[in-house]
Design a protein around this motif. Structure first.
Motif, PDB file in Angstrom:
ATOM      1  N   UNK A  48     132.310  77.430  40.820  1.00  0.00           N
ATOM      2  CA  UNK A  48     132.697  76.289  41.200  1.00  0.00           C
ATOM      3  C   UNK A  48     133.449  76.289  42.578  1.00  0.00           C
ATOM      4  N   UNK A  49     134.188  77.492  43.107  1.00  0.00           N
ATOM      5  CA  UNK A  49     134.757  77.361  44.410  1.00  0.00           C
ATOM      6  C   UNK A  49     133.617  77.414  45.538  1.00  0.00           C
ATOM      7  N   UNK A  50     132.439  78.041  45.234  1.00  0.00           N
ATOM      8  CA  UNK A  50     131.492  77.924  46.370  1.00  0.00           C
ATOM      9  C   UNK A  50     130.928  76.768  46.540  1.00  0.00           C
ATOM     10  N   UNK A  51     130.723  75.802  45.424  1.00  0.00           N
ATOM     11  CA  UNK A  51     130.448  74.202  45.524  1.00  0.00           C
ATOM     12  C   UNK A  51     131.557  73.634  46.340  1.00  0.00           C
ATOM     13  N   UNK A  52     132.737  74.008  46.035  1.00  0.00           N
ATOM     14  CA  UNK A  52     133.754  73.223  46.722  1.00  0.00           C
ATOM     15  C   UNK A  52     133.653  73.487  48.300  1.00  0.00           C
ATOM     16  N   UNK A  53     133.337  74.799  48.586  1.00  0.00           N
ATOM     17  CA  UNK A  53     133.495  75.364  50.120  1.00  0.00           C
ATOM     18  C   UNK A  53     132.046  74.435  50.689  1.00  0.00           C
ATOM     19  N   UNK A  83     139.320  68.652  57.246  1.00  0.00           N
ATOM     20  CA  UNK A  83     139.274  68.843  56.122  1.00  0.00           C
ATOM     21  C   UNK A  83     140.383  68.110  55.108  1.00  0.00           C
ATOM     22  N   UNK A  84     139.793  67.369  54.427  1.00  0.00           N
ATOM     23  CA  UNK A  84     140.913  66.321  53.695  1.00  0.00           C
ATOM     24  C   UNK A  84     141.479  66.805  52.574  1.00  0.00           C
ATOM     25  N   UNK A  85     142.524  66.265  52.223  1.00  0.00           N
ATOM     26  CA  UNK A  85     143.485  66.504  50.834  1.00  0.00           C
ATOM     27  C   UNK A  85     142.643  66.861  49.666  1.00  0.00           C
ATOM     28  N   UNK A  86     141.821  65.823  49.441  1.00  0.00           N
ATOM     29  CA  UNK A  86     141.352  66.421  48.154  1.00  0.00           C
ATOM     30  C   UNK A  86     140.512  67.688  47.930  1.00  0.00           C
ATOM     31  N   UNK A  88     140.993  70.359  50.287  1.00  0.00           N
ATOM     32  CA  UNK A  88     142.038  71.480  50.227  1.00  0.00           C
ATOM     33  C   UNK A  88     142.793  71.670  49.031  1.00  0.00           C
ATOM     34  N   UNK A  89     143.302  70.609  48.196  1.00  0.00           N
ATOM     35  CA  UNK A  89     144.267  70.480  47.242  1.00  0.00           C
ATOM     36  C   UNK A  89     143.496  71.344  46.219  1.00  0.00           C
ATOM     37  N   UNK A  90     142.018  71.212  45.967  1.00  0.00           N
ATOM     38  CA  UNK A  90     141.310  71.885  44.892  1.00  0.00           C
ATOM     39  C   UNK A  90     141.042  73.290  45.191  1.00  0.00           C
ATOM     40  N   UNK A  91     141.206  73.597  46.484  1.00  0.00           N
ATOM     41  CA  UNK A  91     140.892  75.164  46.887  1.00  0.00           C
ATOM     42  C   UNK A  91     141.476  75.761  48.020  1.00  0.00           C
ATOM     43  N   UNK A  92     142.534  76.538  47.664  1.00  0.00           N
ATOM     44  CA  UNK A  92     143.460  76.889  49.060  1.00  0.00           C
ATOM     45  C   UNK A  92     142.482  77.378  50.261  1.00  0.00           C
ATOM     46  N   UNK A  93     141.531  78.165  49.924  1.00  0.00           N
ATOM     47  CA  UNK A  93     140.618  78.677  50.946  1.00  0.00           C
ATOM     48  C   UNK A  93     140.058  77.826  52.095  1.00  0.00           C
ATOM     49  N   UNK A 104     135.784  76.461  67.891  1.00  0.00           N
ATOM     50  CA  UNK A 104     134.484  75.991  68.326  1.00  0.00           C
ATOM     51  C   UNK A 104     134.550  74.602  68.875  1.00  0.00           C
ATOM     52  N   UNK A 105     135.398  73.771  67.981  1.00  0.00           N
ATOM     53  CA  UNK A 105     135.503  72.189  68.597  1.00  0.00           C
ATOM     54  C   UNK A 105     136.658  71.847  69.385  1.00  0.00           C
ATOM     55  N   UNK A 106     137.756  72.841  69.304  1.00  0.00           N
ATOM     56  CA  UNK A 106     138.852  73.024  70.097  1.00  0.00           C
ATOM     57  C   UNK A 106     139.891  71.755  69.485  1.00  0.00           C
ATOM     58  N   UNK A 107     139.592  71.294  68.317  1.00  0.00           N
ATOM     59  CA  UNK A 107     140.562  70.642  67.492  1.00  0.00           C
ATOM     60  C   UNK A 107     140.386  70.544  65.987  1.00  0.00           C
ATOM     61  N   UNK A 108     141.245  70.467  65.199  1.00  0.00           N
ATOM     62  CA  UNK A 108     141.147  70.508  63.664  1.00  0.00           C
ATOM     63  C   UNK A 108     142.313  69.604  63.182  1.00  0.00           C
ATOM     64  N   UNK A 109     141.890  69.067  62.104  1.00  0.00           N
ATOM     65  CA  UNK A 109     142.951  68.232  61.143  1.00  0.00           C
ATOM     66  C   UNK A 109     142.584  68.719  59.740  1.00  0.00           C
ATOM     67  N   UNK A 110     143.520  69.611  59.337  1.00  0.00           N
ATOM     68  CA  UNK A 110     143.378  70.184  58.019  1.00  0.00           C
ATOM     69  C   UNK A 110     144.542  69.925  57.215  1.00  0.00           C
ATOM     70  N   UNK A 111     144.365  69.337  55.874  1.00  0.00           N
ATOM     71  CA  UNK A 111     145.470  69.054  55.011  1.00  0.00           C
ATOM     72  C   UNK A 111     146.276  70.383  54.889  1.00  0.00           C
ATOM     73  N   UNK A 112     147.623  70.213  54.686  1.00  0.00           N
ATOM     74  CA  UNK A 112     148.441  71.279  54.254  1.00  0.00           C
ATOM     75  C   UNK A 112     148.291  71.654  52.728  1.00  0.00           C
ATOM     76  N   UNK A 113     147.903  72.866  52.309  1.00  0.00           N
ATOM     77  CA  UNK A 113     147.621  73.106  51.033  1.00  0.00           C
ATOM     78  C   UNK A 113     148.481  72.885  49.876  1.00  0.00           C
TER      79      UNK A 113
END
Ligand SMILES: CC(=O)N[C@H]1[C@@H](OP(=O)(O)OP(=O)(O)OC[C@H]2O[C@@H](n3ccc(=O)[nH]c3=O)[C@H](O)[C@@H]2O)O[C@H](CO)[C@@H](O)[C@@H]1O
Ligand SMILES: C=C(OP(=O)(O)O)C(=O)O
Length: 418
Positions: A48-53, A83-86, A88-93, A104-113
């Motif tokens: 399942x984690x591979x599917x989540x990634x 990288x949205x909360x739903x 990231x909260x499912x998989x910390x990786x 690569x994109x010089x910006x990121x918005x990633x939910x805190x795990x």
């Protein structure tokens, strides 16, 4: 929700195929973010984690396509940096996309795990290391907002602890930074070596892998590559415990002794024999199980991801054992469930004392995290009577075909849906 029903008391014999490593495959998929060309990964496990990634990468605009059995082709232009909360909260990786997106994109918005069942698991080292490489980071509304307007710049990062995730995040970010980066006190887990080999196959310039200091010379861009995910050393160790606890004889096909030094030494101390054969590792036990003391440590020490499985095995060993967990502060959630099956385990802070009992008895039990789930399966395999394990979605995160693999070796195990 699915459950496993296990009737214990059967000795396991036969062969079990070891799949690709969850903890490597996930990071190799993220490495696909570092190039617009195709990264083709083989030996990807069906978990399942591979599917989540896959869902996470698709959300970033990256194509993830089946390119054959157990093979994924990953690549494309980044369409979103969130990288949205739903997810990231499912998989910390998921946090691992932060460094590559910044590079690569010089910006990121990633939910805190946030934390999880095994501990608080902060990401301060990831963030501090990226700041050292020139990122500007703000924490807002539960998200990490990061930018690197002038691109990342190589520097010297000293990790206060050899964190696996922080090493991987910084390693991937540094491949596209300007100049040279040193990561001092880098984690040395085999999955990090696998990531280094894949990144180098993509054109990165990384040396020092396995030594504790990684040296990365940034390059303009990375290119596509074909790479096979390493075998899962934790899946292999887990089935070794299945042979151990049932007094069985299993050939773990594809298992590698080199990645499992501390686990094999501990198995041998308990009275379980491990022999390297051409196709994998043969694991068997004919005498009684003996208690041992274990302390979890960063690689090459004994892995925390094998702690719960060994506890199940030691609960029916002769004499007392002590397990000290030094990596995660809350990784004994399986103890009350094992005790409900007749084990005698007491937790004192970071240590658990296990007094071996002559037999366990089946019971309804509940999985709390991935490895804890398997410790309850192991206990169920050895117990008298029926064990019902619920919440097995934890198990599906990281083990493929558990019932199929165990049943083929003589276990009485069935997956039922309610
Ligand atoms: C997907 C994956 O590969 N997961 C593995 C990875 O998790 P993960 O990468 O999360 O583990 P880390 O090595 O980073 O964590 C180890 C310890 O360091 C702490 N820490 C970590 C980062 C940080 O910025 N600050 C901090 O305090 C953690 O809370 C934990 O107590 O390595 C762990 C340790 O081998 C394994 O158990 C996990 O199976
Ligand atoms: C703790 C584990 O995974 P994660 O870091 O994804 O929670 C694990 O694989 O045992």
């Amino acid at each position: 929700m699915d459950r496993f029903i296990i009737r214990g008391g059967r000795r396991l014999t036969g062969e079990i195929e070891i799949g690709g490593a969850k903890n490597s495959g996930l990071k190799l998929m993220v490495a696909g973010l570092l190039t617009s060309e195709r990264l083709v990964l083989s030996n990807v496990p069906g978990i399942a984690d591979i599917q989540t990634m896959r869902d996470l990468l698709l959300g970033l605009g990256i194509a993830v396509e089946e390119a054959g059995p157990r093979t994924l082709s990953i690549g494309g232009e980044i369409g979103s940096v969130e990288a949205p909360y739903d997810i990231v909260s499912k998989m910390r990786a998921s946090i691992l996309v932060l460094g590559p997106l910044l590079a690569r994109a010089r910006e990121a918005k990633v939910s805190l795990p946030g934390g999880c069942a095994i501990g608080t698991r902060p990401v301060d080292m990831h963030l501090k290391g990226l700041e050292t490489l020139g990122a500007v980071i703000r924490l807002e509304n539960g998200y990490i907002n990061a930018t690197a307007p002038d691109g990342l710049k190589g520097d010297r990062i000293i990790l206060p602890f050899a964190s696996v995730g922080a090493t991987e995040n910084l390693l991937m970010a540094a491949t596209l930074a300007k100049g040279r980066t040193h990561i001092v006190n880098a984690a040395r887990e085999p999955e990090i070596s696998d990531l280094v080999h894949c990144l180098n196959a993509m054109g990165a310039q990384i040396t020092g892998e396995g030594s504790g200091t990684l040296v990365i010379d940034g390059v303009e861009k990375l290119h596509g590559a074909h790479y096979a995910v390493m075998p899962d050393r934790i899946e292999c160790g887990t089935y070794a415990c299945a042979a151990g606890i049932t007094g069985g004889d299993l050939l773990l096909v594809g298992g590698r002794a080199d990645d499992l030094g501390a686990v094999i030494r501990t198995l041998e101390e308990t009275g379980v024999e491990v022999v390297e054969e051409a196709r994998g590792l043969r694991v068997r036990r004919s005498g009684t199980l003996q208690g041992v003391d274990i302390m979890t440590e960063p690689y090459p020490g004994f892995p925390t991801d094998m702690q719960a499985q060994f506890m199940a095995m030691l609960s029916v060993a002769e004499g007392a054992s002590m397990i000290t967990e030094t990596i995660f502060e809350n990784r004994f959630m399986h103890v009350p469930e094992l005790n409900r099956m007749g084990a005698r385990v007491n937790v004192h802070g970071r240590s658990a004392i296990i007094r071996g009992v002559s037999k366990l008895s089946g019971a309804p039990v509940m999985a709390t995290d991935l490895r804890a789930s398997f410790s309850l399966i192991l206990a169920g395999l050895a117990a008298e009577g029926e064990t019902q394990l619920s919440r097995i979605y934890h198990l599906d995160r990281g083990y493929e075909g558990v019932d199929r693999k165990l049943a083929a070796c003589g276990a009485d195990i069935a997956r039922v849906s309610d």
